[in-house]
Motif scaffolding. Structure first.
Motif, mmCIF file in Angstrom:
data_model
loop_
_atom_site.group_PDB
_atom_site.id
_atom_site.type_symbol
_atom_site.label_atom_id
_atom_site.label_comp_id
_atom_site.label_asym_id
_atom_site.label_seq_id
_atom_site.Cartn_x
_atom_site.Cartn_y
_atom_site.Cartn_z
ATOM 1 N N VAL A 115 0.875 -1.179 0.000
ATOM 2 C CA VAL A 115 0.000 0.000 0.000
ATOM 3 C C VAL A 115 0.910 1.226 0.000
ATOM 4 C CG1 VAL A 115 -1.842 1.212 1.213
ATOM 5 C CG2 VAL A 115 -1.718 -1.280 1.326
ATOM 6 N N ASP A 116 0.624 2.140 -0.888
ATOM 7 C CA ASP A 116 1.477 3.298 -1.109
ATOM 8 C C ASP A 116 0.665 4.570 -0.885
ATOM 9 O OD1 ASP A 116 3.569 4.887 -2.018
ATOM 10 O OD2 ASP A 116 3.155 4.521 -4.129
ATOM 11 N N ILE A 117 1.289 5.593 -0.320
ATOM 12 C CA ILE A 117 0.632 6.894 -0.160
ATOM 13 C C ILE A 117 1.444 7.927 -0.931
ATOM 14 C CG2 ILE A 117 0.113 8.759 1.448
ATOM 15 C CD1 ILE A 117 -0.830 6.818 3.412
ATOM 16 N N GLY A 118 0.747 8.705 -1.751
ATOM 17 C CA GLY A 118 1.386 9.778 -2.508
ATOM 18 C C GLY A 118 0.759 11.108 -2.151
ATOM 19 N N VAL A 119 1.584 12.159 -2.187
ATOM 20 C CA VAL A 119 1.111 13.497 -1.861
ATOM 21 C C VAL A 119 1.733 14.477 -2.849
ATOM 22 C CG1 VAL A 119 1.026 15.287 -0.097
ATOM 23 C CG2 VAL A 119 0.969 12.919 0.581
ATOM 24 N N GLY A 120 0.887 15.226 -3.557
ATOM 25 C CA GLY A 120 1.364 16.283 -4.448
ATOM 26 C C GLY A 120 1.436 17.597 -3.697
ATOM 27 N N PRO A 121 1.955 18.635 -4.333
ATOM 28 C CA PRO A 121 2.108 19.913 -3.628
ATOM 29 C C PRO A 121 0.777 20.540 -3.191
ATOM 30 C CG PRO A 121 2.777 20.105 -5.936
ATOM 31 C CD PRO A 121 2.501 18.664 -5.677
ATOM 32 N N VAL A 122 -0.248 20.449 -4.016
ATOM 33 C CA VAL A 122 -1.536 21.029 -3.638
ATOM 34 C C VAL A 122 -2.176 20.177 -2.550
ATOM 35 C CG1 VAL A 122 -3.820 21.721 -4.471
ATOM 36 C CG2 VAL A 122 -1.823 22.011 -5.942
ATOM 37 N N THR A 130 -3.160 10.567 -1.455
ATOM 38 C CA THR A 130 -3.751 9.559 -2.333
ATOM 39 C C THR A 130 -3.209 8.203 -1.920
ATOM 40 O OG1 THR A 130 -3.960 11.095 -4.172
ATOM 41 C CG2 THR A 130 -3.959 8.763 -4.711
ATOM 42 N N LEU A 131 -4.106 7.284 -1.616
ATOM 43 C CA LEU A 131 -3.732 5.930 -1.224
ATOM 44 C C LEU A 131 -3.774 5.041 -2.461
ATOM 45 C CD1 LEU A 131 -3.510 4.211 1.624
ATOM 46 C CD2 LEU A 131 -5.641 3.308 0.760
ATOM 47 N N LYS A 132 -2.671 4.329 -2.753
ATOM 48 C CA LYS A 132 -2.596 3.450 -3.912
ATOM 49 C C LYS A 132 -2.381 2.024 -3.444
ATOM 50 C CE LYS A 132 -0.622 7.109 -6.681
ATOM 51 N NZ LYS A 132 0.531 7.594 -7.405
ATOM 52 N N LEU A 133 -3.193 1.125 -3.988
ATOM 53 C CA LEU A 133 -3.092 -0.292 -3.638
ATOM 54 C C LEU A 133 -2.453 -1.041 -4.795
ATOM 55 C CD1 LEU A 133 -6.726 -0.581 -2.309
ATOM 56 C CD2 LEU A 133 -4.669 -0.330 -0.941
ATOM 57 N N HIS A 134 -1.417 -1.780 -4.514
ATOM 58 C CA HIS A 134 -0.726 -2.555 -5.543
ATOM 59 C C HIS A 134 -1.009 -4.031 -5.305
ATOM 60 C CE1 HIS A 134 1.513 0.952 -6.972
ATOM 61 N NE2 HIS A 134 1.498 1.317 -5.706
ATOM 62 N N THR A 135 -1.459 -4.691 -6.360
ATOM 63 C CA THR A 135 -1.767 -6.119 -6.286
ATOM 64 C C THR A 135 -0.880 -6.869 -7.261
ATOM 65 O OG1 THR A 135 -3.454 -6.020 -7.998
ATOM 66 C CG2 THR A 135 -4.180 -5.579 -5.740
ATOM 67 N N PRO A 145 -8.090 8.805 -4.019
ATOM 68 C CA PRO A 145 -7.524 10.155 -3.894
ATOM 69 C C PRO A 145 -8.320 10.990 -2.904
ATOM 70 C CG PRO A 145 -8.918 10.045 -5.825
ATOM 71 C CD PRO A 145 -8.921 8.661 -5.208
ATOM 72 N N GLY A 146 -7.701 12.065 -2.422
ATOM 73 C CA GLY A 146 -8.423 13.035 -1.603
ATOM 74 C C GLY A 146 -8.706 12.618 -0.180
ATOM 75 N N LEU A 147 -7.921 11.695 0.347
ATOM 76 C CA LEU A 147 -8.105 11.292 1.747
ATOM 77 C C LEU A 147 -7.404 12.274 2.675
ATOM 78 C CD1 LEU A 147 -7.383 7.459 1.583
ATOM 79 C CD2 LEU A 147 -9.589 8.545 1.970
ATOM 80 N N PRO A 148 -8.018 12.599 3.810
ATOM 81 C CA PRO A 148 -7.269 13.356 4.818
ATOM 82 C C PRO A 148 -6.025 12.552 5.220
ATOM 83 C CG PRO A 148 -9.606 13.312 5.355
ATOM 84 C CD PRO A 148 -9.399 12.372 4.212
ATOM 85 N N ALA A 149 -4.939 13.229 5.501
ATOM 86 C CA ALA A 149 -3.664 12.549 5.764
ATOM 87 C C ALA A 149 -3.774 11.526 6.891
ATOM 88 C CB ALA A 149 -2.584 13.584 6.079
ATOM 89 N N GLU A 150 -4.517 11.858 7.950
ATOM 90 C CA GLU A 150 -4.649 10.921 9.074
ATOM 91 C C GLU A 150 -5.396 9.661 8.641
ATOM 92 O OE1 GLU A 150 -6.676 14.070 9.461
ATOM 93 O OE2 GLU A 150 -4.661 14.892 9.436
ATOM 94 N N GLU A 151 -6.458 9.845 7.851
ATOM 95 C CA GLU A 151 -7.230 8.693 7.365
ATOM 96 C C GLU A 151 -6.393 7.856 6.407
ATOM 97 O OE1 GLU A 151 -10.577 6.120 6.580
ATOM 98 O OE2 GLU A 151 -9.838 7.285 8.273
ATOM 99 N N GLY A 152 -5.575 8.494 5.599
ATOM 100 C CA GLY A 152 -4.693 7.759 4.693
ATOM 101 C C GLY A 152 -3.688 6.911 5.448
#
Length: 170
Positions: A115-122, A130-135, A145-152
């Protein structure tokens, strides 16, 4: 109108942050300013007399059409963000999205590799991620996308733990 294939009964969907609309609007503005600006160059060159082709009507029509398309996409962005949702079940994670072409993706916990988390400048400025799931499947594009950082962060840890538990059972 919800259908059972897209919206299974008994599921309570969690929505992404409304702040994600701002992220999408910034992306929209940057992309459309560049596109309309580039497509307006033939109009500018025709008006100042550097080019004699394309005809004036075509030089006006192309950027005008792109501008209309951009405004249409602008009107859809808030609704698209409201359509994004996810639900945690006992054995899998459901991710849904789309207005016209709706999609529900089911990711079994046992199939998750990482499970990967990405964050852009905005996103960073708004406290989102943005939480990304790799299978194992390369074609799986599972992201929320658009998750609050704590929830992510919570989801990353919980999904990783559930995935590890399911893999250990194989």
């Amino acid at each position: 109108m919800p259908t059972e294939a897209i919206d299974p009964p008994g599921i309570s969907w969690l929505r992404v942050s409304p702040k994600y609309v701002t992220v999408r609007l910034v992306e929209w503005a940057i992309g459309n300013l560049i596109a309309v600006g580039l497509l307006s160059l033939p109009l500018v060159f025709t008006l100042i007399g550097w080019w004699y082709w394309p005809p004036l009507w075509l030089a006006i029509a192309v950027p005008a059409f792109m501008l209309l398309l951009a405004v249409w996409r602008l009107l859809l962005i808030p609704r698209q963000v409201r359509a994004i949702g996810y639900a945690e079940r006992d054995d899998d994670l459901l991710i849904r999205g789309g207005i016209f072409f709706q999609r529900t993706l089911v990711v079994p916990y046992g199939r998750m590799q990482y499970v990967d988390i990405g964050v852009g400048p905005v996103e960073r400025g708004l406290g989102l991620c943005t939480l990304k799931l790799h299978t194992a499947s390369a074609g799986t594009n599972a992201e929320i996308p658009g998750l609050p950082a704590e929830e992510g962060a919570r989801l990353r840890e919980q999904l990783s733990a559930r995935g590890a538990a399911r893999l250990a059972g194989l």
